[in-house]
Design a protein around this motif. Structure first.
Motif, PDB file in Angstrom:
ATOM      1  N   GLN A 116     -18.824 -10.487 -48.437  1.00 23.56           N
ATOM      2  CA  GLN A 116     -19.825 -10.244 -47.402  1.00 23.56           C
ATOM      3  C   GLN A 116     -20.070  -8.751 -47.207  1.00 23.56           C
ATOM      4  O   GLN A 116     -21.134  -8.348 -46.756  1.00 23.56           O
ATOM      5  CB  GLN A 116     -19.378 -10.845 -46.071  1.00 23.56           C
ATOM      6  N   GLU A 117     -19.046  -7.935 -47.496  1.00 27.96           N
ATOM      7  CA  GLU A 117     -19.134  -6.486 -47.355  1.00 27.96           C
ATOM      8  C   GLU A 117     -18.749  -5.846 -48.681  1.00 27.96           C
ATOM      9  O   GLU A 117     -18.051  -6.460 -49.502  1.00 27.96           O
ATOM     10  CB  GLU A 117     -18.173  -5.987 -46.267  1.00 27.96           C
ATOM     11  N   ARG A 118     -19.171  -4.608 -48.866  1.00 26.30           N
ATOM     12  CA  ARG A 118     -18.784  -3.861 -50.056  1.00 26.30           C
ATOM     13  C   ARG A 118     -17.999  -2.624 -49.639  1.00 26.30           C
ATOM     14  O   ARG A 118     -18.312  -1.994 -48.627  1.00 26.30           O
ATOM     15  CB  ARG A 118     -20.011  -3.450 -50.860  1.00 26.30           C
ATOM     16  N   ALA A 119     -16.997  -2.289 -50.430  1.00 26.00           N
ATOM     17  CA  ALA A 119     -16.196  -1.114 -50.137  1.00 26.00           C
ATOM     18  C   ALA A 119     -17.036   0.148 -50.263  1.00 26.00           C
ATOM     19  O   ALA A 119     -17.876   0.263 -51.167  1.00 26.00           O
ATOM     20  CB  ALA A 119     -15.003  -1.050 -51.087  1.00 26.00           C
ATOM     21  N   THR A 120     -16.816   1.090 -49.356  1.00 20.21           N
ATOM     22  CA  THR A 120     -17.491   2.378 -49.436  1.00 20.21           C
ATOM     23  C   THR A 120     -16.957   3.193 -50.603  1.00 20.21           C
ATOM     24  O   THR A 120     -17.681   3.944 -51.252  1.00 20.21           O
ATOM     25  CB  THR A 120     -17.286   3.158 -48.124  1.00 20.21           C
ATOM     26  N   ARG A 121     -15.672   3.028 -50.855  1.00 22.84           N
ATOM     27  CA  ARG A 121     -15.008   3.731 -51.949  1.00 22.84           C
ATOM     28  C   ARG A 121     -13.889   2.840 -52.473  1.00 22.84           C
ATOM     29  O   ARG A 121     -13.333   2.031 -51.738  1.00 22.84           O
ATOM     30  CB  ARG A 121     -14.433   5.051 -51.435  1.00 22.84           C
ATOM     31  N   GLY A 122     -13.552   2.986 -53.751  1.00 19.76           N
ATOM     32  CA  GLY A 122     -12.488   2.183 -54.332  1.00 19.76           C
ATOM     33  C   GLY A 122     -13.016   0.892 -54.933  1.00 19.76           C
ATOM     34  O   GLY A 122     -14.225   0.641 -54.959  1.00 19.76           O
ATOM     35  N   GLU A 123     -12.091   0.040 -55.388  1.00 15.42           N
ATOM     36  CA  GLU A 123     -12.516  -1.196 -56.039  1.00 15.42           C
ATOM     37  C   GLU A 123     -11.514  -2.319 -55.792  1.00 15.42           C
ATOM     38  O   GLU A 123     -10.342  -2.093 -55.533  1.00 15.42           O
ATOM     39  CB  GLU A 123     -12.698  -0.987 -57.541  1.00 15.42           C
ATOM     40  N   ILE A 124     -12.048  -3.560 -55.850  1.00 11.88           N
ATOM     41  CA  ILE A 124     -11.257  -4.773 -55.707  1.00 11.88           C
ATOM     42  C   ILE A 124     -11.397  -5.557 -57.003  1.00 11.88           C
ATOM     43  O   ILE A 124     -12.522  -5.887 -57.414  1.00 11.88           O
ATOM     44  CB  ILE A 124     -11.736  -5.610 -54.512  1.00 11.88           C
ATOM     45  N   LEU A 125     -10.269  -5.861 -57.639  1.00 16.01           N
ATOM     46  CA  LEU A 125     -10.281  -6.498 -58.948  1.00 16.01           C
ATOM     47  C   LEU A 125      -9.676  -7.895 -58.882  1.00 16.01           C
ATOM     48  O   LEU A 125      -8.689  -8.123 -58.179  1.00 16.01           O
ATOM     49  CB  LEU A 125      -9.495  -5.661 -59.960  1.00 16.01           C
ATOM     50  N   LEU A 126     -10.269  -8.804 -59.629  1.00 11.27           N
ATOM     51  CA  LEU A 126      -9.739 -10.147 -59.827  1.00 11.27           C
ATOM     52  C   LEU A 126      -9.494 -10.320 -61.313  1.00 11.27           C
ATOM     53  O   LEU A 126     -10.432 -10.235 -62.116  1.00 11.27           O
ATOM     54  CB  LEU A 126     -10.739 -11.206 -59.333  1.00 11.27           C
ATOM     55  N   ASP A 127      -8.223 -10.524 -61.688  1.00 12.62           N
ATOM     56  CA  ASP A 127      -7.850 -10.614 -63.107  1.00 12.62           C
ATOM     57  C   ASP A 127      -8.326  -9.397 -63.892  1.00 12.62           C
ATOM     58  O   ASP A 127      -8.784  -9.507 -65.034  1.00 12.62           O
ATOM     59  CB  ASP A 127      -8.418 -11.894 -63.733  1.00 12.62           C
ATOM     60  N   GLY A 128      -8.251  -8.233 -63.261  1.00 12.37           N
ATOM     61  CA  GLY A 128      -8.610  -6.991 -63.936  1.00 12.37           C
ATOM     62  C   GLY A 128     -10.087  -6.677 -63.974  1.00 12.37           C
ATOM     63  O   GLY A 128     -10.489  -5.632 -64.490  1.00 12.37           O
ATOM     64  N   LYS A 129     -10.925  -7.555 -63.414  1.00 14.93           N
ATOM     65  CA  LYS A 129     -12.369  -7.338 -63.413  1.00 14.93           C
ATOM     66  C   LYS A 129     -12.869  -7.228 -61.968  1.00 14.93           C
ATOM     67  O   LYS A 129     -12.291  -7.830 -61.067  1.00 14.93           O
ATOM     68  CB  LYS A 129     -13.089  -8.491 -64.114  1.00 14.93           C
ATOM     69  N   PRO A 130     -13.950  -6.458 -61.725  1.00 13.63           N
ATOM     70  CA  PRO A 130     -14.450  -6.312 -60.359  1.00 13.63           C
ATOM     71  C   PRO A 130     -14.796  -7.661 -59.736  1.00 13.63           C
ATOM     72  O   PRO A 130     -15.377  -8.537 -60.388  1.00 13.63           O
ATOM     73  CB  PRO A 130     -15.711  -5.453 -60.538  1.00 13.63           C
ATOM     74  N   PHE A 131     -14.412  -7.821 -58.472  1.00 11.44           N
ATOM     75  CA  PHE A 131     -14.790  -9.021 -57.718  1.00 11.44           C
ATOM     76  C   PHE A 131     -16.305  -9.140 -57.698  1.00 11.44           C
ATOM     77  O   PHE A 131     -17.005  -8.141 -57.541  1.00 11.44           O
ATOM     78  CB  PHE A 131     -14.311  -8.891 -56.275  1.00 11.44           C
TER      79      PHE A 131
END
Length: 263
Positions: A50-65
């Motif tokens: 629902q929201e996106r990070a202003t900075r940084g990243e969130i990965l699922l199995d090594g790939k961006p969510f």
């Protein structure tokens, strides 16, 4: 399975979250606790898409969510997020109909019968087998939350996100819902993130407790710094580790009291 790398979240000049770093293995149950307004629900919305990070990243199995909610993620809110105009069975079938019926939004014939059978099996698992044809307004609060959980699990998500799912329930019903959730978690090997303000609930249900707190305070600019994960506590619920869980709770409760006095 999930990796959080230096995630920040800002709304204009207000920093809500800063420097979040976390690794979560598949099948973990992460309870998220902390004072109101310290970014727990914001973090949950980042995981949901629902929201996106202003900075940084969130990965699922090594790939961006994926940048928006998808079938990998189920969600249950504090207030019963079900459709009042649909029956109990209709609410649960909806998760199967929408992705499978690309043009009409509904299934017919053998496909519809198969989807109903799946929905009925799920409703029986959560204890609603006797309420298949009722409507949400005919259900108690606990039954509506069982329905919301069944609805979220129907698409077989890998990650289940819970935003204070039992906060509106009476203590006796909450205990029943805890038992239900733990049973489903152990059976399905879901990865769960749950926001709660109840320390006992967080330590009782979680295999890991994440404590969010704002550790830097600038009196001249109270919104300048965001919250971080100040405690990341893995839990072992075996009998031999009961004392260590008790000690961890005491540490977190003590820190919470100190923060309240300081404020």
């Amino acid at each position: 399975m999930i990796e959080i790398r230096n995630v920040w979240k800002k709304y204009g000049d207000q920093v809500v979250l800063e420097r979040l770093n976390l690794r979560v293995e598949e099948g973990e149950f992460c309870s998220m606790i902390g004072a109101s307004g310290c970014g727990k629900s914001t973090f949950l919305r980042l995981l949901l898409g629902q929201e996106r990070a202003t900075r940084g990243e969130i990965l699922l199995d090594g790939k961006p969510f994926p940048g928006e909610p998808d079938a990998h993620r189920g969600v249950v809110f504090q207030r019963y997020s079900v459709f009042e105009h649909l029956s109990v069975t209709g609410n649960v079938m909806l998760g199967l109909e929408l992705p499978r019926a690309k043009f009409t939004g509904r299934l017919f014939g053998a496909q519809r019968r198969a989807a109903r059978d799946e929905a009925v099996a799920m409703l029986e698992r959560v204890g609603l087998g006797a309420a298949l044809d009722k409507y949400p307004q005919q259900l108690s609060g606990g039954m509506q939350q069982r329905l919301a959980i069944a609805q979220a699990l129907m698409t077989k998500p890998r990650v289940l996100l819970l935003d204070e799912p039992f906060g509106a329930l009476d203590p006796g019903i909450r205990k029943e819902m805890h038992d239900l959730l733990l049973g489903l978690w152990r059976e399905s090997k879901l990865t769960i993130f749950m926001v709660t303000h109840d320390l006992k609930e967080g330590f009782t249900l979680g295999s890991r407790v994440l404590v969010f707190d704002k550790v830097r305070v600038d009196p001249q600019a109270p919104g300048a710094y965001g919250a971080r994960i100040t405690y990341n506590i893995p839990l072992d619920h075996s009998r031999d580790s009961a004392s260590s869980i008790h000690m961890a709770r005491a540490v977190v409760e003590g820190a919470s009291r100190v923060d309240a006095v300081s404020a």
